[in-house]
Design an enzyme around this catalytic site. Sequence first.
Site, short mmCIF file in Angstrom:
data_model
loop_
_atom_site.label_atom_id
_atom_site.label_comp_id
_atom_site.label_asym_id
_atom_site.label_seq_id
_atom_site.Cartn_x
_atom_site.Cartn_y
_atom_site.Cartn_z
N ASP A 154 40.41 45.36 43.47
CA ASP A 154 39.51 45.35 44.62
C ASP A 154 38.54 44.16 44.55
OD1 ASP A 154 37.57 46.06 42.76
OD2 ASP A 154 37.36 48.12 43.45
N GLU A 213 22.78 38.14 40.73
CA GLU A 213 23.89 38.98 41.22
C GLU A 213 23.40 40.41 41.40
OE1 GLU A 213 27.06 40.11 38.32
OE2 GLU A 213 28.42 39.32 39.84
N GLU A 255 37.04 43.45 41.39
CA GLU A 255 38.01 43.06 40.36
C GLU A 255 38.36 44.24 39.46
OE1 GLU A 255 35.92 39.28 38.97
OE2 GLU A 255 37.24 38.59 40.58
C1 BGC Z 1 32.33 40.44 41.23
C2 BGC Z 1 33.18 39.76 42.27
C3 BGC Z 1 32.77 38.31 42.43
C4 BGC Z 1 32.70 37.59 41.09
C5 BGC Z 1 32.09 36.19 41.20
C6 BGC Z 1 32.41 39.64 39.93
O1 BGC Z 1 31.65 40.28 38.98
O2 BGC Z 1 32.76 41.76 41.01
O3 BGC Z 1 33.05 40.42 43.50
O4 BGC Z 1 33.64 37.65 43.30
O5 BGC Z 1 31.92 38.32 40.19
O6 BGC Z 1 30.84 36.23 41.81
#
Ligand code: BGC
Length: 359
Positions: free
Chosen positions: A157, A310, A160
Amino acid sequence: MDLYTRSIEVVLANQTSHGAYLASPTFSTYRYSWFRDGSFTAYAMDLVGEHDSAERFHEWVAATVNAREETIRRAARAATAGDPLTPTDVLHTRYTVEGAAVVEDWPNFQLDGFGTWLWALAEHTVRSGRTQSEPVRTAAGLVAEYLTALWARPCYDCWEEFPDNVHPHTLAAIYGGLAAHQSTSDTDHHGTLHEITALIESEVGEDGHFVKFHGADTVDASLLGLAVPYRVVLPDHPTMVATVAKIEESLRSGGGVHRYCADTFYGGGEWVLLTCWLAWYYLERHEPDRARDLLSWVESQATHEGYLPEQVPVNLNDPSCYRPWRERWGDIASPLVWSHAMYLVCESSRRRTRDIVGT
Ligand code: BGC
Protein backbone atom coordinates in the site's frame (compact mmCIF):
# COMPACT_ATOMS: atom_id res chain seq x y z
CA MET A 1 8.08 32.83 9.38
CA ASP A 2 5.82 32.47 6.34
CA LEU A 3 5.51 28.69 6.00
CA TYR A 4 4.01 29.03 2.52
CA THR A 5 7.07 30.79 1.08
CA ARG A 6 9.40 28.57 3.08
CA SER A 7 7.69 25.44 1.79
CA ILE A 8 8.22 26.53 -1.82
CA GLU A 9 11.90 27.12 -1.01
CA VAL A 10 12.22 23.70 0.64
CA VAL A 11 10.65 21.94 -2.35
CA LEU A 12 12.82 23.76 -4.90
CA ALA A 13 15.95 23.16 -2.83
CA ASN A 14 15.22 19.45 -2.91
CA GLN A 15 14.71 19.16 -6.65
CA THR A 16 17.86 17.86 -8.27
CA SER A 17 19.28 18.91 -11.63
CA HIS A 18 17.67 15.74 -13.07
CA GLY A 19 14.19 17.01 -12.16
CA ALA A 20 13.61 14.46 -9.38
CA TYR A 21 12.39 15.58 -5.96
CA LEU A 22 14.16 13.97 -3.00
CA ALA A 23 11.70 12.56 -0.46
CA SER A 24 13.90 13.93 2.33
CA PRO A 25 17.49 15.18 2.04
CA THR A 26 18.70 14.22 5.50
CA PHE A 27 17.12 10.81 6.04
CA SER A 28 19.31 8.26 4.35
CA THR A 29 16.60 5.81 3.22
CA TYR A 30 14.64 8.72 1.70
CA ARG A 31 17.40 10.23 -0.46
CA TYR A 32 15.56 8.97 -3.53
CA SER A 33 12.59 10.05 -5.58
CA TRP A 34 9.20 8.38 -5.10
CA PHE A 35 6.51 8.60 -7.78
CA ARG A 36 3.90 9.13 -5.04
CA ASP A 37 5.65 11.89 -3.08
CA GLY A 38 6.99 13.51 -6.23
CA SER A 39 3.64 13.63 -8.00
CA PHE A 40 1.94 15.40 -5.10
CA THR A 41 4.92 17.74 -4.97
CA ALA A 42 4.67 18.53 -8.69
CA TYR A 43 0.94 19.21 -8.21
CA ALA A 44 1.74 21.65 -5.38
CA MET A 45 4.30 23.38 -7.61
CA ASP A 46 1.67 23.84 -10.32
CA LEU A 47 -0.71 25.33 -7.76
CA VAL A 48 1.84 27.90 -6.65
CA GLY A 49 2.77 28.80 -10.24
CA GLU A 50 6.13 26.95 -10.35
CA HIS A 51 5.24 25.18 -13.59
CA ASP A 52 8.87 24.75 -14.67
CA SER A 53 9.61 22.74 -11.56
CA ALA A 54 6.60 20.47 -12.13
CA GLU A 55 7.54 20.07 -15.78
CA ARG A 56 11.09 19.01 -14.92
CA PHE A 57 9.71 16.35 -12.57
CA HIS A 58 7.37 15.00 -15.26
CA GLU A 59 10.26 14.84 -17.73
CA TRP A 60 12.30 12.92 -15.13
CA VAL A 61 9.44 10.44 -14.67
CA ALA A 62 9.09 10.07 -18.43
CA ALA A 63 12.77 9.25 -18.88
CA THR A 64 12.66 6.81 -15.94
CA VAL A 65 9.55 5.05 -17.24
CA ASN A 66 10.53 5.00 -20.93
CA ALA A 67 13.84 3.34 -20.05
CA ARG A 68 11.75 0.43 -18.71
CA GLU A 69 9.40 -0.08 -21.63
CA GLU A 70 10.38 -3.74 -21.92
CA THR A 71 9.66 -4.42 -18.23
CA ILE A 72 6.29 -2.71 -18.53
CA ARG A 73 5.30 -4.69 -21.62
CA ARG A 74 6.46 -7.94 -19.95
CA ALA A 75 4.49 -7.17 -16.77
CA ALA A 76 1.36 -6.29 -18.73
CA ARG A 77 1.61 -9.50 -20.79
CA ALA A 78 2.12 -11.65 -17.67
CA ALA A 79 -0.73 -9.98 -15.78
CA THR A 80 -3.11 -10.28 -18.73
CA ALA A 81 -2.24 -13.98 -19.04
CA GLY A 82 -2.85 -14.41 -15.28
CA ASP A 83 0.79 -15.38 -14.66
CA PRO A 84 2.58 -14.56 -11.40
CA LEU A 85 4.81 -11.48 -11.40
CA THR A 86 8.34 -11.61 -10.08
CA PRO A 87 10.10 -8.62 -8.48
CA THR A 88 12.09 -8.10 -11.69
CA ASP A 89 8.87 -7.84 -13.72
CA VAL A 90 7.57 -4.70 -12.07
CA LEU A 91 8.34 -1.00 -11.81
CA HIS A 92 9.77 0.27 -8.54
CA THR A 93 8.14 2.78 -6.26
CA ARG A 94 11.32 4.89 -5.94
CA TYR A 95 14.43 5.44 -8.05
CA THR A 96 17.70 7.27 -7.61
CA VAL A 97 17.68 10.85 -8.85
CA GLU A 98 19.46 9.59 -11.96
CA GLY A 99 16.51 7.26 -12.59
CA ALA A 100 18.39 4.07 -11.64
CA ALA A 101 16.95 1.22 -9.56
CA VAL A 102 18.05 1.25 -5.91
CA VAL A 103 20.01 -1.91 -5.12
CA GLU A 104 18.96 -2.21 -1.47
CA ASP A 105 15.91 -4.37 -0.75
CA TRP A 106 12.64 -2.40 -0.58
CA PRO A 107 8.88 -3.07 -0.82
CA ASN A 108 9.01 -2.01 -4.44
CA PHE A 109 5.78 -3.29 -5.89
CA GLN A 110 3.35 -0.43 -5.25
CA LEU A 111 0.86 0.74 -7.86
CA ASP A 112 -0.65 3.90 -6.35
CA GLY A 113 2.22 6.24 -7.26
CA PHE A 114 1.76 5.56 -10.97
CA GLY A 115 -1.90 6.51 -10.77
CA THR A 116 -0.95 9.60 -8.81
CA TRP A 117 1.56 10.46 -11.50
CA LEU A 118 -1.00 10.27 -14.34
CA TRP A 119 -3.34 12.44 -12.27
CA ALA A 120 -0.64 15.04 -11.45
CA LEU A 121 0.51 15.09 -15.09
CA ALA A 122 -3.00 15.88 -16.34
CA GLU A 123 -3.29 18.62 -13.71
CA HIS A 124 0.03 20.02 -14.91
CA THR A 125 -1.09 19.97 -18.53
CA VAL A 126 -4.30 21.84 -17.76
CA ARG A 127 -2.87 24.30 -15.22
CA SER A 128 0.30 25.18 -17.16
CA GLY A 129 -1.44 25.24 -20.54
CA ARG A 130 1.61 23.51 -22.01
CA THR A 131 1.64 20.70 -24.55
CA GLN A 132 3.04 17.37 -23.35
CA SER A 133 6.36 16.42 -24.90
CA GLU A 134 6.60 13.23 -26.93
CA PRO A 135 8.53 11.34 -24.17
CA VAL A 136 5.94 12.38 -21.59
CA ARG A 137 3.04 11.23 -23.79
CA THR A 138 4.79 7.92 -24.43
CA ALA A 139 5.45 7.38 -20.72
CA ALA A 140 1.84 8.19 -19.84
CA GLY A 141 0.65 5.62 -22.38
CA LEU A 142 2.99 2.99 -20.96
CA VAL A 143 1.93 3.69 -17.37
CA ALA A 144 -1.74 3.52 -18.38
CA GLU A 145 -1.09 0.17 -20.09
CA TYR A 146 0.71 -1.11 -16.99
CA LEU A 147 -2.07 -0.03 -14.63
CA THR A 148 -4.82 -1.38 -16.87
CA ALA A 149 -3.21 -4.81 -16.79
CA LEU A 150 -2.14 -4.86 -13.13
CA TRP A 151 -4.71 -2.84 -11.17
CA ALA A 152 -6.43 -5.83 -9.51
CA ARG A 153 -3.21 -7.39 -8.19
CA PRO A 154 -2.39 -7.25 -4.47
CA CYS A 155 0.56 -4.93 -3.86
CA TYR A 156 2.17 -2.93 -1.06
CA ASP A 157 0.00 0.00 0.00
CA CYS A 158 0.99 3.67 0.05
CA TRP A 159 2.69 3.10 3.43
CA GLU A 160 4.72 0.31 1.82
CA GLU A 161 3.02 -2.41 3.89
CA PHE A 162 0.44 -5.23 3.58
CA PRO A 163 1.56 -6.68 0.22
CA ASP A 164 -1.07 -9.44 0.17
CA ASN A 165 -4.04 -7.08 0.03
CA VAL A 166 -5.79 -4.94 -2.54
CA HIS A 167 -6.13 -1.47 -1.04
CA PRO A 168 -9.01 0.92 -1.77
CA HIS A 169 -6.61 3.86 -1.65
CA THR A 170 -4.36 2.26 -4.26
CA LEU A 171 -7.38 1.48 -6.43
CA ALA A 172 -8.54 5.07 -6.08
CA ALA A 173 -5.16 6.43 -7.18
CA ILE A 174 -5.25 4.14 -10.22
CA TYR A 175 -8.81 5.28 -10.95
CA GLY A 176 -7.79 8.94 -10.66
CA GLY A 177 -4.81 8.34 -12.93
CA LEU A 178 -6.67 6.47 -15.65
CA ALA A 179 -9.56 8.96 -15.58
CA ALA A 180 -7.05 11.79 -15.97
CA HIS A 181 -5.25 9.96 -18.79
CA GLN A 182 -8.54 9.42 -20.57
CA SER A 183 -9.32 13.13 -20.40
CA THR A 184 -5.94 14.19 -21.83
CA SER A 185 -5.46 11.50 -24.49
CA ASP A 186 -7.71 9.67 -26.90
CA THR A 187 -7.63 6.45 -24.86
CA ASP A 188 -10.83 4.94 -23.54
CA HIS A 189 -10.51 3.55 -20.00
CA HIS A 190 -14.25 3.39 -19.24
CA GLY A 191 -14.36 -0.38 -18.73
CA THR A 192 -11.50 -0.43 -16.19
CA LEU A 193 -12.79 2.67 -14.41
CA HIS A 194 -16.17 1.05 -14.03
CA GLU A 195 -14.70 -2.17 -12.60
CA ILE A 196 -12.50 -0.27 -10.14
CA THR A 197 -15.42 1.83 -8.92
CA ALA A 198 -17.54 -1.27 -8.36
CA LEU A 199 -14.77 -2.92 -6.33
CA ILE A 200 -14.13 0.15 -4.18
CA GLU A 201 -17.83 0.65 -3.53
CA SER A 202 -18.05 -2.92 -2.25
CA GLU A 203 -15.34 -2.35 0.39
CA VAL A 204 -17.65 -0.97 3.06
CA GLY A 205 -17.53 -2.06 6.71
CA GLU A 206 -20.29 -2.66 9.24
CA ASP A 207 -20.53 1.00 10.26
CA GLY A 208 -21.00 2.12 6.68
CA HIS A 209 -17.47 3.45 6.05
CA PHE A 210 -14.83 2.41 3.53
CA VAL A 211 -12.25 0.01 4.96
CA LYS A 212 -8.47 -0.18 4.90
CA PHE A 213 -8.59 -3.36 2.81
CA HIS A 214 -10.92 -6.26 2.12
CA GLY A 215 -11.88 -8.04 5.34
CA ALA A 216 -10.66 -5.22 7.63
CA ASP A 217 -13.21 -3.26 9.63
CA THR A 218 -10.89 -0.34 10.34
CA VAL A 219 -10.08 2.81 8.43
CA ASP A 220 -6.81 4.18 7.14
CA ALA A 221 -6.35 7.92 6.74
CA SER A 222 -5.28 7.39 3.13
CA LEU A 223 -8.96 6.62 2.37
CA LEU A 224 -9.35 10.39 2.12
CA GLY A 225 -7.90 10.00 -1.36
CA LEU A 226 -11.03 8.23 -2.57
CA ALA A 227 -12.76 11.61 -2.65
CA VAL A 228 -9.89 14.11 -2.69
CA PRO A 229 -8.25 14.18 -5.12
CA TYR A 230 -9.20 11.03 -7.02
CA ARG A 231 -12.98 11.56 -7.05
CA VAL A 232 -14.08 7.92 -7.14
CA VAL A 233 -16.80 9.25 -4.86
CA LEU A 234 -17.71 12.85 -4.16
CA PRO A 235 -16.58 14.37 -0.84
CA ASP A 236 -20.18 14.50 0.41
CA HIS A 237 -21.05 10.91 -0.55
CA PRO A 238 -22.59 9.31 2.61
CA THR A 239 -19.99 6.51 2.73
CA MET A 240 -17.21 9.08 2.43
CA VAL A 241 -18.73 11.24 5.15
CA ALA A 242 -18.95 8.15 7.40
CA THR A 243 -15.31 7.32 6.57
CA VAL A 244 -14.12 10.79 7.53
CA ALA A 245 -16.14 10.64 10.76
CA LYS A 246 -14.41 7.34 11.56
CA ILE A 247 -10.99 8.82 10.74
CA GLU A 248 -11.73 11.72 13.11
CA GLU A 249 -12.91 9.34 15.82
CA SER A 250 -10.22 6.67 15.63
CA LEU A 251 -7.17 8.40 14.13
CA ARG A 252 -7.25 11.83 15.69
CA SER A 253 -6.62 11.80 19.39
CA GLY A 254 -4.64 15.06 19.35
CA GLY A 255 -4.22 17.84 16.82
CA GLY A 256 -2.83 15.68 14.03
CA VAL A 257 -3.86 12.54 12.16
CA HIS A 258 -2.46 9.02 12.52
CA ARG A 259 -2.08 6.68 9.53
CA TYR A 260 -4.07 3.78 11.06
CA CYS A 261 -4.67 2.41 14.56
CA ALA A 262 -2.13 -0.39 14.48
CA ASP A 263 0.66 1.70 12.92
CA THR A 264 3.91 1.24 14.86
CA PHE A 265 6.40 3.00 12.53
CA TYR A 266 8.33 5.28 14.94
CA GLY A 267 5.63 4.33 17.46
CA GLY A 268 2.82 5.50 15.17
CA GLY A 269 2.62 9.26 15.68
CA GLU A 270 0.65 12.04 13.99
CA TRP A 271 1.45 12.66 10.34
CA VAL A 272 1.79 16.17 8.96
CA LEU A 273 0.83 15.27 5.40
CA LEU A 274 -2.30 13.43 6.57
CA THR A 275 -3.34 16.34 8.76
CA CYS A 276 -3.05 18.51 5.64
CA TRP A 277 -4.95 15.88 3.64
CA LEU A 278 -7.88 16.02 6.06
CA ALA A 279 -7.77 19.84 5.86
CA TRP A 280 -7.79 19.54 2.04
CA TYR A 281 -10.92 17.39 2.27
CA TYR A 282 -12.63 19.99 4.48
CA LEU A 283 -11.59 22.81 2.15
CA GLU A 284 -13.21 20.93 -0.73
CA ARG A 285 -16.33 20.60 1.43
CA HIS A 286 -16.29 24.34 2.15
CA GLU A 287 -15.64 23.86 5.85
CA PRO A 288 -12.76 26.33 6.32
CA ASP A 289 -13.00 26.39 10.12
CA ARG A 290 -12.25 22.69 10.40
CA ALA A 291 -9.38 23.10 7.94
CA ARG A 292 -8.02 26.05 9.91
CA ASP A 293 -7.69 24.03 13.12
CA LEU A 294 -5.82 21.29 11.34
CA LEU A 295 -3.52 23.69 9.51
CA SER A 296 -2.79 25.62 12.70
CA TRP A 297 -1.57 22.36 14.19
CA VAL A 298 0.60 21.77 11.11
CA GLU A 299 2.07 25.28 11.29
CA SER A 300 2.93 24.77 14.95
CA GLN A 301 5.00 21.70 14.02
CA ALA A 302 7.46 23.62 11.81
CA THR A 303 10.99 23.67 13.19
CA HIS A 304 12.90 26.94 13.64
CA GLU A 305 14.36 26.39 10.13
CA GLY A 306 10.80 26.14 8.79
CA TYR A 307 10.95 22.40 8.17
CA LEU A 308 7.95 20.09 8.39
CA PRO A 309 8.66 16.53 9.50
CA GLU A 310 7.07 13.32 8.30
CA GLN A 311 5.40 12.66 11.64
CA VAL A 312 5.36 14.04 15.15
CA PRO A 313 5.99 11.57 18.00
CA VAL A 314 2.97 12.49 20.13
CA ASN A 315 -0.01 10.36 21.19
CA LEU A 316 1.93 7.34 19.92
CA ASN A 317 -0.06 4.21 19.09
CA ASP A 318 2.72 2.09 20.59
CA PRO A 319 5.40 4.09 22.44
CA SER A 320 7.62 0.99 22.80
CA CYS A 321 8.26 1.07 19.04
CA TYR A 322 9.63 4.61 18.93
CA ARG A 323 13.16 3.92 20.19
CA PRO A 324 13.84 0.84 18.06
CA TRP A 325 13.03 2.81 14.88
CA ARG A 326 15.20 5.74 16.01
CA GLU A 327 18.08 3.42 16.68
CA ARG A 328 17.61 1.79 13.29
CA TRP A 329 17.06 4.83 11.01
CA GLY A 330 17.82 7.92 13.15
CA ASP A 331 15.56 10.92 13.81
CA ILE A 332 12.19 11.17 12.07
CA ALA A 333 12.63 12.50 8.51
CA SER A 334 12.61 16.32 8.44
CA PRO A 335 12.06 18.10 6.19
CA LEU A 336 9.77 15.69 4.38
CA VAL A 337 9.14 17.26 1.00
CA TRP A 338 5.70 15.63 0.68
CA SER A 339 4.63 17.29 3.99
CA HIS A 340 5.56 20.70 2.55
CA ALA A 341 3.74 19.87 -0.69
CA MET A 342 0.51 19.00 1.12
CA TYR A 343 0.73 22.20 3.16
CA LEU A 344 1.10 24.16 -0.08
CA VAL A 345 -1.94 22.42 -1.59
CA CYS A 346 -4.08 23.58 1.34
CA GLU A 347 -2.55 27.00 1.76
CA SER A 348 -2.80 27.87 -1.93
CA SER A 349 -6.48 26.91 -1.81
CA ARG A 350 -7.04 29.15 1.23
CA ARG A 351 -5.23 32.03 -0.48
CA ARG A 352 -7.30 31.63 -3.65
CA THR A 353 -10.51 31.71 -1.61
CA ARG A 354 -9.32 34.82 0.27
CA ASP A 355 -8.53 36.51 -3.08
CA ILE A 356 -11.98 35.71 -4.44
CA VAL A 357 -13.80 36.74 -1.29
CA GLY A 358 -11.48 39.74 -1.01
CA THR A 359 -10.65 39.48 2.68
C1 BGC B 1 5.93 6.24 3.62
C2 BGC B 1 5.61 6.39 2.15
C3 BGC B 1 6.47 7.46 1.51
C4 BGC B 1 7.95 7.25 1.82
C5 BGC B 1 8.83 8.42 1.38
C6 BGC B 1 7.43 5.98 3.76
O1 BGC B 1 7.71 5.82 5.09
O2 BGC B 1 5.20 5.19 4.19
O3 BGC B 1 4.26 6.73 1.99
O4 BGC B 1 6.26 7.50 0.14
O5 BGC B 1 8.14 7.08 3.20
O6 BGC B 1 8.37 9.62 1.91
